[in-house]
Structures are given as structure tokens and as C-alpha cells.
Design an enzyme around this catalytic site. Structure first.
Site, short mmCIF file in Angstrom:
data_model
loop_
_atom_site.label_atom_id
_atom_site.label_comp_id
_atom_site.label_asym_id
_atom_site.label_seq_id
_atom_site.Cartn_x
_atom_site.Cartn_y
_atom_site.Cartn_z
N CYS A 88 -2.60 8.73 3.12
CA CYS A 88 -2.51 8.25 1.74
C CYS A 88 -3.78 8.55 0.97
O CYS A 88 -3.74 8.81 -0.24
CB CYS A 88 -2.25 6.74 1.74
SG CYS A 88 -0.68 6.27 2.46
N GLU A 95 0.89 -1.16 0.00
CA GLU A 95 0.00 0.00 0.00
C GLU A 95 0.92 1.20 0.00
O GLU A 95 1.59 1.48 0.99
CB GLU A 95 -0.93 -0.01 1.21
CG GLU A 95 -2.06 0.99 1.10
CD GLU A 95 -1.70 2.36 1.68
OE1 GLU A 95 -1.36 3.27 0.87
OE2 GLU A 95 -1.74 2.51 2.90
#
Length: 463
Positions: A265, A231
């Protein structure tokens, strides 16, 4: 690699921790494998009992843990408390659902001669987790809960600026009754990561972090023939169509970009506004950002946190300067932020064009890129013109239209009338340079299991 706690609000060095020795790494691997041999035979009820105890302890010690998160990476105390609660909910999700999600699946074979075919999900062993600093507890919980539920055990290499948070979570799990070796925090060095991945008792690595770190670790894992999930970065599109309810949309935009100091993010990093309402949105959004209050993250009235470190703040300011150098307009917004601490003045970037390298960057801080789109089709084109593909959102009064637009945006997650959301019962992950693999739900639960076929066949041999 210096593992140390530095208060981002004061700049004070609080505590330093030594790197793990090679002997400690080997001890962790030995203990992890020993724990796995017993843990894989532990039934779901007992696994769930330990996870539930950990969730209960998180809530009982919520303020203590939240204060530690605020101390180490600077997030405002209310958001830190919310992170502790989210971590507890993730643990509870698997207490409730892991057994069902991992249940054997009878396969619908087409030929009776194939027998009675069943797919079972069996644990593999030790999994390495490499986690970032922006959510010190949540990042652990979302990999630890599914892997323990599946019967695996975990080694943790956390970010070097949150060493106390990493140690606190290890103690939490021991206090909850997890056997020694079931979850071990290591202040590992970079070369020790490769040592761990090359150990035959380790069966995979889950990394959340930068593209550069992801590329290195994925390469090391591939050389060792181990599975990896990544990720990585994100530059989420926040698409606003002409019929959007502006008051509500602007409030979500301000929140979506600035929660956790903009160090998320899935922050709403690229505001893509259709031409018909661009000027009005920009005016209202600017006013909303002006209302943010920077200050002591332990003060409940603070709404804008410092960044996690002075290095992080300097990097964001340098990126702003580079964007301006290539033609962008940077407008600083709101009251001046404190000069002490790792603060960055909230900044709005406009006139950012595709020939500006900043157009494709991820700004990890309170920097908003406002992009003008001609219409809906152009907005979708801009949204997809990114190396990233993590999350995104579409704002419109017509939710049917919003869902159609969402299907056209190429990311791992798209929300209609809400910034990208992080919850215990929603999957998380992206595409392209945002990485691969999924965390949470059954998807995360099954990333590191052996999907084994067991087939009972009772027919005569052909000769």
C-alpha cells in the site's frame, strides 16, 4: 469464497480449505466472548508474558514461517524473514509499553466542584479483523498485539489465498499460551461477516484491503452501530527535488517501488521529479530497475518476486494497457521475466497526464509512474492531486527544506530521504480514500477501547 494455497511461482494448487459453517461462526463467537470475560481481568504482566512467548516462537520458527509466506503469496524469502521479525517486534513493543500507554489519566478539571476526574481505557470485547494477503503475518500482528494488550479478543477473516498463514498464526498464539477463543481464525464467507458484525458481543472491525471491500464492510458496521477502522489503497508520492543526492535517491526509488513485488500500500508508486533533474533521474532509475532479478522467490539472489496470483498479474497488465490506451507511454525494462508464474515485466509509465484515468490509479505491482514537475511547488501540487493519502516521501539534500515540504503533502505519513517506512514503533494510517483510523503505537491501542470517565465528586447537593 475459495480458501486455497496456490504457489504464485509455479501455479500449483497446494491445498484447499472449506468455508466456515454458520455453526462454526457461532462457536467462535461463543468462545470469543467467554475468553474475553476472563482476558479482560488478566493483568498486563500475564498478557505481556504470552505476547513475549509468541515473539520468541516467531524467531525460533522464523524460516518455517517465512517459507510459508513465500509459498502462499510469493514474496522473496529474505523479505518473508524480515516480515516475521517485524511481527515479533510489534508484539514486543506492546509487551514493553502497553501498560503505560493505557494508564489512567487524571484530567485537569477547572472547577473543584467537578471532583477528581480520571479517564480510564477499558476493553470492549470481540473485535473482527479483515486482513489482506500481501503481508500475511505483519497484518495480523499489527492488529492482534494492540487489541490483546488492551484486553480485547480477536476474530480473524484473512485473505482467501493465505489460509495456511492464518492457521499458523492462530496455532502460534495457542502455543504461546493464549486462552482458547482469544484469537480465532475463521474461513468466513462474505455473508458471515455481516452476521459477525451484527452480534452484540462484537464491538468493531478493522479492515485492511481494497476501497470496494472497505466501503462494504464500513457500511455493514455502520448499520450495526459498530466502529470501523480502514486502511485502504495508496499511491504514495516519491518527490525528488533538484538538490537530491541522486545515487542514493535512485537506489531508494528502485527499492521503494519494487519491494514485495510492488504489492505494498505504501510503495513509492508515483515518482514526482522536478524538471531540472528529470532526465538524469529517469536514466539512472531505468538502469536500476534493469538490475532486478526475477525468479524463484526461495532463491536468496532473487530480487523481484512474482505477484500473489495470476489474477493479480493479469489485472496489472490490463491497467497498463488502459493507461497506454489513454495516452501514456509504457516502457518494459530489464531482462524478460519468467513465463511460468505470476510475473509482470517491470514497466515504467511516462507521459501520464491528469486527463488519463491511470493518473489517479493504484498499480499493485512493478509499475512505476514517472511524473515531471516544474519546481517544488508544482511537485507538491502533483503529490496532493490524488484520491489517496497514505504515505509519501521527499528527497533533498536540505532536510530543513524537506520537512517543510513534508508538511505541505496531505497524507498520513511523510518521510524525508526515505520511502514510507513500516516499523513497530511508528503509527500507520492515512486520509481520504486511503481510509481512517490508525494502527500501532498508542493510537492503535486505543482505537477499540471504552474511554471511560470515572469522577469522584464530594460536594453537597443544591437542594
Amino acid at each position: 469464497m475459495a480458501y486455497q494455497t496456490i504457489n504464485p511461482y509455479t501455479g500449483e494448487l497446494i491445498k484447499t480449505f472449506p468455508d466456515a459453517s454458520d455453526a462454526e461462526v457461532q462457536q467462535a463467537l461463543d468462545a470469543g466472548h467467554k475468553a474475553f470475560l476472563a482476558w479482560r481481568e488478566t493483568n498486563f504482566a500475564q498478557r505481556g508474558k504470552i505476547l513475549q512467548k509468541a515473539a520468541n516462537l516467531l524467531r525460533e520458527r522464523s524460516h518455517e514461517y517465512a517459507s510459508l509466506l513465500t509459498l502462499e503469496m510469493g514474496k522473496i524469502i529474505g523479505e518473508a524473514e524480515a516480515e516475521v521479525e517485524l511481527s515479533a517486534k510489534i508484539l514486543e513493543y506492546y509487551v514493553k509499553h502497553a501498560e503505560k500507554l493505557l494508564a489512567p489519566e487524571k484530567l485537569p478539571v477547572e472547577d473543584p466542584a467537578e471532583g477528581e476526574a480520571v479517564l480510564v481505557n477499558e476493553p470492549l470485547g470481540i473485535i473482527l479483523a479483515i486482513e489482506p494477503w500481501n503481508f500475511p503475518f505483519y497484518q495480523i500482528a499489527r492488529i492482534l498485539a494492540p487489541q490483546l494488550s488492551a484486553g480485547n479478543v480477536l476474530l480473524l477473516k484473512h485473505a482467501s489465498n493465505v489460509p495456511q498463514s492464518a492457521a499458523a498464526f492462530e496455532k502460534l498464539m495457542l502455543d504461546a499460551g493464549l486462552p482458547v477463543g482469544g484469537f480465532k481464525n475463521l474461513y468466513a464467507t462474505r455473508h458471515q461477516i455481516e452476521t459477525i458484525l451484527n452480534d452484540p458481543r462484537v464491538h468493531g472491525v478493522a479492515l485492511t484491503g481494497s476501497e470496494a471491500a472497505g466501503a462494504i464492510v464500513a457500511t455493514q458496521a455502520a448499520k450495526a452501530l459498530k466502529k470501523s477502522t480502514l486502511e485502504l489503497g495508496g499511491a504514495d508520492a516519491f518527490v525528488v527535488l533538484a538538490d537530491a543526492e541522486l545515487d542514493k535517491t535512485v537506489k531508494w526509488a528502485v527499492f521503494g517501488r519494487h519491494w514485495n513485488g510492488g504489492q505494498v500500500c505504501v510503495s513509492s508508486k508515483r515518482m514526482i521529479i522536478v524538471d531540472a533533474i528529470y532526465d538524469e533521474f529517469l536514466k539512472r532509475y531505468t538502469k536500476g530497475v534493469e538490475g532486478l532479478k526475477a525468479g524463484d522467490p526461495m532463491d536468496p539472489t532473487t530480487t523481484l518476486a512474482p505477484l500473489s496470483s495470476q489474477i493479480a498479474a493479469d489485472e496489472v497488465r490490463e491497467k497498463i494497457a488502459q493507461a497506454v490506451k489513454h495516452g501514456a507511454t509504457a516502457t518494459e525494462v530489464g531482462p524478460k521475466v519468467p513465463t511460468k508464474g505470476a510475473f509482470v515485466q517491470p514497466t515504467i509509465l511516462t507521459n501520464v497526464t491528469p486527463d488519463n484515468p491511470a493518473y489517479y490509479w493504484e498499480f499493485f505491482g512493478p509499475v512505476s509512474m514517472i511524473l515531471r514537475a516544474r519546481d517544488e511547488d508544482d511537485a507538491v501540487k502533483i503529490a496532493n492531486d490524488s484520491p489517496f493519502g497514505l504515505g509519501g516521501s521527499v528527497f533533498t539534500a536540505d532536510t530543513v527544506r524537506g520537512k517543510k515540504v513534508a508538511h505541505r503533502i496531505s497524507t498520513g505519513m511523510v518521510f524525508v530521504n526515505h520511502p514510507t517506512m513500516v516499523k513497530a514503533d511508528l503509527p500507520f494510517g492515512g486520509v481520504r480514500r486511503s481510509g481512517y483510523g490508525r494502527e500501532l503505537l498508542g493510537l492503535g491501542l486505543k482505537e477499540f477501547v471504552n474511554h471511560k470517565l470515572v469522577d469522584v465528586v464530594d460536594i453537597d447537593a443544591p437542594f
